[in-house]
Write an enzyme that holds these catalytic residues in place. Structure first.
Site, PDB file in Angstrom:
ATOM      1  N   GLY A 127      45.714  39.345  45.280  1.00  0.00           N
ATOM      2  CA  GLY A 127      44.947  39.719  44.082  1.00  0.00           C
ATOM      3  C   GLY A 127      45.800  40.586  43.180  1.00  0.00           C
ATOM      4  O   GLY A 127      45.299  41.462  42.471  1.00  0.00           O
ATOM      5  N   GLY A 128      47.115  40.342  43.177  1.00  0.00           N
ATOM      6  CA  GLY A 128      48.086  41.216  42.522  1.00  0.00           C
ATOM      7  C   GLY A 128      47.957  41.299  41.013  1.00  0.00           C
ATOM      8  O   GLY A 128      48.508  42.204  40.397  1.00  0.00           O
TER       9      GLY A 128
ATOM     10  N   GLY B 180      44.998  41.537  39.600  1.00  0.00           N
ATOM     11  CA  GLY B 180      43.650  42.067  39.369  1.00  0.00           C
ATOM     12  C   GLY B 180      43.635  43.539  38.996  1.00  0.00           C
ATOM     13  O   GLY B 180      44.678  44.191  38.905  1.00  0.00           O
ATOM     14  N   GLN B 181      42.409  44.031  38.796  1.00  0.00           N
ATOM     15  CA  GLN B 181      42.211  45.405  38.317  1.00  0.00           C
ATOM     16  C   GLN B 181      42.651  46.438  39.347  1.00  0.00           C
ATOM     17  O   GLN B 181      43.329  47.416  39.011  1.00  0.00           O
ATOM     18  CB  GLN B 181      40.726  45.643  38.018  1.00  0.00           C
ATOM     19  CG  GLN B 181      40.152  44.720  36.980  1.00  0.00           C
ATOM     20  CD  GLN B 181      38.635  44.797  36.927  1.00  0.00           C
ATOM     21  OE1 GLN B 181      38.097  45.625  36.231  1.00  0.00           O
ATOM     22  NE2 GLN B 181      37.957  43.936  37.658  1.00  0.00           N
TER      23      GLN B 181
ATOM     24  N   TYR C 243      28.145  36.925  45.778  1.00  0.00           N
ATOM     25  CA  TYR C 243      29.196  37.936  45.976  1.00  0.00           C
ATOM     26  C   TYR C 243      28.790  38.886  47.104  1.00  0.00           C
ATOM     27  O   TYR C 243      29.562  39.136  48.034  1.00  0.00           O
ATOM     28  CB  TYR C 243      29.388  38.686  44.660  1.00  0.00           C
ATOM     29  CG  TYR C 243      30.400  39.809  44.681  1.00  0.00           C
ATOM     30  CD1 TYR C 243      31.763  39.560  44.799  1.00  0.00           C
ATOM     31  CD2 TYR C 243      29.988  41.139  44.536  1.00  0.00           C
ATOM     32  CE1 TYR C 243      32.687  40.598  44.774  1.00  0.00           C
ATOM     33  CE2 TYR C 243      30.904  42.176  44.509  1.00  0.00           C
ATOM     34  CZ  TYR C 243      32.253  41.905  44.628  1.00  0.00           C
ATOM     35  OH  TYR C 243      33.164  42.937  44.607  1.00  0.00           O
TER      36      TYR C 243
ATOM     37  N   LYS D 182      30.311  39.486  50.881  1.00  0.00           N
ATOM     38  CA  LYS D 182      30.791  40.797  51.334  1.00  0.00           C
ATOM     39  C   LYS D 182      30.135  41.196  52.665  1.00  0.00           C
ATOM     40  O   LYS D 182      30.791  41.782  53.532  1.00  0.00           O
ATOM     41  CB  LYS D 182      30.535  41.866  50.261  1.00  0.00           C
ATOM     42  CG  LYS D 182      31.398  41.720  49.011  1.00  0.00           C
ATOM     43  CD  LYS D 182      32.886  41.871  49.300  1.00  0.00           C
ATOM     44  CE  LYS D 182      33.725  41.941  48.045  1.00  0.00           C
ATOM     45  NZ  LYS D 182      35.176  41.889  48.323  1.00  0.00           N
TER      46      LYS D 182
HETATM   47  N1  LIG Z   1      36.648  46.177  40.326  1.00  0.00           N
HETATM   48  C1  LIG Z   1      35.555  46.700  40.882  1.00  0.00           C
HETATM   49  O1  LIG Z   1      34.802  47.443  40.238  1.00  0.00           O
HETATM   50  C2  LIG Z   1      35.231  46.415  42.325  1.00  0.00           C
HETATM   51  C3  LIG Z   1      34.040  46.940  42.862  1.00  0.00           C
HETATM   52  C4  LIG Z   1      33.724  46.676  44.181  1.00  0.00           C
HETATM   53  C5  LIG Z   1      34.601  45.931  44.977  1.00  0.00           C
HETATM   54  N2  LIG Z   1      35.748  45.434  44.433  1.00  0.00           N
HETATM   55  C6  LIG Z   1      36.627  44.636  45.308  1.00  0.00           C
HETATM   56  O2  LIG Z   1      37.990  45.041  45.152  1.00  0.00           O
HETATM   57  C7  LIG Z   1      38.837  43.905  45.336  1.00  0.00           C
HETATM   58  C8  LIG Z   1      39.718  43.734  44.106  1.00  0.00           C
HETATM   59  O3  LIG Z   1      38.879  43.540  42.973  1.00  0.00           O
HETATM   60  P1  LIG Z   1      39.432  43.502  41.480  1.00  0.00           P
HETATM   61  O4  LIG Z   1      38.483  44.285  40.644  1.00  0.00           O
HETATM   62  O5  LIG Z   1      40.856  43.823  41.452  1.00  0.00           O
HETATM   63  O6  LIG Z   1      39.178  41.963  41.142  1.00  0.00           O
HETATM   64  P2  LIG Z   1      39.889  41.091  40.013  1.00  0.00           P
HETATM   65  O7  LIG Z   1      38.978  39.969  39.693  1.00  0.00           O
HETATM   66  O8  LIG Z   1      40.382  41.966  38.909  1.00  0.00           O
HETATM   67  O9  LIG Z   1      41.177  40.549  40.801  1.00  0.00           O
HETATM   68  C9  LIG Z   1      41.058  39.613  41.818  1.00  0.00           C
HETATM   69  C10 LIG Z   1      42.210  38.661  41.724  1.00  0.00           C
HETATM   70  O10 LIG Z   1      42.070  37.666  42.751  1.00  0.00           O
HETATM   71  C11 LIG Z   1      42.678  36.495  42.255  1.00  0.00           C
HETATM   72  N3  LIG Z   1      42.259  35.296  42.994  1.00  0.00           N
HETATM   73  C12 LIG Z   1      41.159  34.530  42.809  1.00  0.00           C
HETATM   74  N4  LIG Z   1      41.201  33.464  43.631  1.00  0.00           N
HETATM   75  C13 LIG Z   1      42.329  33.581  44.369  1.00  0.00           C
HETATM   76  C14 LIG Z   1      42.928  32.804  45.368  1.00  0.00           C
HETATM   77  N5  LIG Z   1      42.376  31.655  45.829  1.00  0.00           N
HETATM   78  N6  LIG Z   1      44.113  33.207  45.895  1.00  0.00           N
HETATM   79  C15 LIG Z   1      44.711  34.337  45.467  1.00  0.00           C
HETATM   80  N7  LIG Z   1      44.187  35.119  44.497  1.00  0.00           N
HETATM   81  C16 LIG Z   1      43.018  34.735  43.954  1.00  0.00           C
HETATM   82  C17 LIG Z   1      42.281  36.445  40.782  1.00  0.00           C
HETATM   83  O11 LIG Z   1      43.228  35.688  40.058  1.00  0.00           O
HETATM   84  C18 LIG Z   1      42.281  37.924  40.385  1.00  0.00           C
HETATM   85  O12 LIG Z   1      43.470  38.271  39.694  1.00  0.00           O
HETATM   86  C19 LIG Z   1      37.904  42.726  45.599  1.00  0.00           C
HETATM   87  O13 LIG Z   1      37.723  42.538  46.989  1.00  0.00           O
HETATM   88  C20 LIG Z   1      36.611  43.167  44.971  1.00  0.00           C
HETATM   89  O14 LIG Z   1      35.499  42.512  45.532  1.00  0.00           O
HETATM   90  C21 LIG Z   1      36.092  45.657  43.124  1.00  0.00           C
END
Ligand SMILES: NC(=O)c1ccc[n+]([C@@H]2O[C@H](COP(=O)([O-])OP(=O)(O)OC[C@H]3O[C@@H](n4cnc5c(N)ncnc54)[C@H](O)[C@@H]3O)[C@@H](O)[C@H]2O)c1
Length: 321
Positions: A10-11, A13-14, A145, A149
């Site tokens: 998820g590199g 991602g946020q 979702y 989880k």
């Molecule tokens: N951001 C939040 O507020 C929040 C809140 C609760 C939990 N989380 C959890 O934190 C973790 C990271 O979340 P985030 O906010 O960075 O999410 P995000 O959506 O910003 O990043 C997730 C990344 O996963 C990638 N992805 C999707 N399908 C994929 C695949 N098949 N193979 C590889 N990569 C794939 C996407 O391209 C995306 O860049 C997740 O488990 C999320 O559920 C985040």
């Protein structure tokens, strides 16, 4: 002994936008491999150390990466978030659970002996208490979702009990950051409000003004992640996922707090399908078990959050309002 290499999925991602630079500072840039999928990562993540693309649902592709870099620890962040998950529940299940199963199985077959996987406050559904939701309570989510989880938490716990795998997890609240905006989440309004205030002067929020959910500044989320992974294994009593808490405010309160600092900022509320998702989540969670087991405590309150977010968003968009 050379430092163990770390893979972060998820590199792009946020969470990775903040976690990867912190891990590179802690363990050496060359030891942190960030892996994106189809979207572009931030420059800092892409250029600051090894970067690869991988489909985390493919055992073969993930195994190639793990063996190529002799990975010892995986932070598995690849996901489909809640809003996008409700638009495409099948994809959310396949990615969120399929990729987690790959990571856990791979850990048993290779030199990976520690896994971090984030869960979410989305595990709680309408049947759970909404105030100070306890660590252990009814988990009956009404989103795919959340369903993924809950299943993921059970899978992590199972691999710990059955195989002794050192897998650790946090139930992140809505994480507020200024480095990467990927969209697709239900807490996104708490980031969008800052961007809209600085860029447009007006924000139409997609949940009602009295909608409340647990939130956290990203730096606190990263601190929790790093602290949990550094904790002694024998101190951890939870192998499903830990509640962690920092802030709870309504959509109206965050908009008003931004408005206090941005002259002429206006806002209104036009709920969309994400209102129902937000309604099914708690207002606040009880994180006393995390505080007791590994000393968790957040640093940012609402005022500090608003100050840092406005400063960084203004810098990002070259605005001075
Ligand atoms: N951001 C939040 O507020 C929040 C809140 C609760 C939990 N989380 C959890 O934190 C973790 C990271 O979340 P985030 O906010 O960075 O999410 P995000 O959506 O910003 O990043 C997730 C990344 O996963 C990638 N992805 C999707 N399908 C994929 C695949 N098949 N193979 C590889 N990569 C794939 C996407 O391209 C995306 O860049 C997740 O488990 C999320 O559920 C985040």
């Amino acid at each position: 002994m050379p430092p163990r290499r770390i893979l972060v999925t998820g590199g792009a991602g946020q969470v990775a936008a903040d976690l990867v630079p912190v891990l590179r500072k802690l363990h050496g840039a060359e030891n942190i491999v960030a892996a994106g999928h189809e979207t572009q990562p931030s420059e800092a993540v892409r250029d600051g150390g090894p970067f690869e693309y991988v489909d985390a649902c493919s055992y073969q592709a993930m195994e190639r990466l793990v063996r190529k870099y002799d990975i010892g620890v995986i932070y598995h962040l690849a996901t489909i978030l809640s809003g996008e998950g409700e638009q495409n529940p099948g994809l959310a299940w396949n990615v969120n659970i399929g990729s987690l199963k790959v990571v856990l199985d791979l850990a048993l077959e290779t030199n990976v002996d520690q896994v971090f996987w984030p869960s979410s406050i989305a595990v709680f559904g309408p049947a759970a208490p909404t105030e100070d939701t306890p660590q252990q309570t009814v988990l009956e989510p009404t989103t795919m979702y959340g369903v993924s989880k809950v299943a993921g938490e059970s899978l992590c716990n199972y691999y710990n009990i059955k195989y002794g795998l050192d897998v650790r997890s946090l139930r992140y609240p809505g994480l507020i950051n200024h480095k990467a905006f990927s969209g697709g989440g239900t807490s996104d309004y708490a980031v969008e409000v800052f961007i809209a205030a600085v860029k447009e002067g007006h924000y139409t929020c997609f949940v009602d003004s009295d909608t409340m959910m647990p939130m956290m500044y990203m730096d606190d989320g990263i601190k929790a992640t790093v602290d949990l992974m550094a904790a002694g294994a024998s101190d951890l009593s939870v192998r499903t996922s830990y509640n962690i808490s920092a802030l709870s405010f309504t959509a109206g309160e965050i908009a008003a707090a931004v408005s206090d600092k941005v002259p002429d900022f206006t806002y209104d509320f036009v709920p969309d399908f994400r209102q129902e998702i937000a309604n099914s989540w708690p207002n606040s969670v009880d994180d006393s078990v995390a505080r007791r087991d590994w000393g968790w405590s957040p640093e940012y309150d609402l005022q500090a959050l608003v100050e840092v977010m406005l400063r960084e968003i203004r810098l990002k968009f070259g605005k001075s309002n």
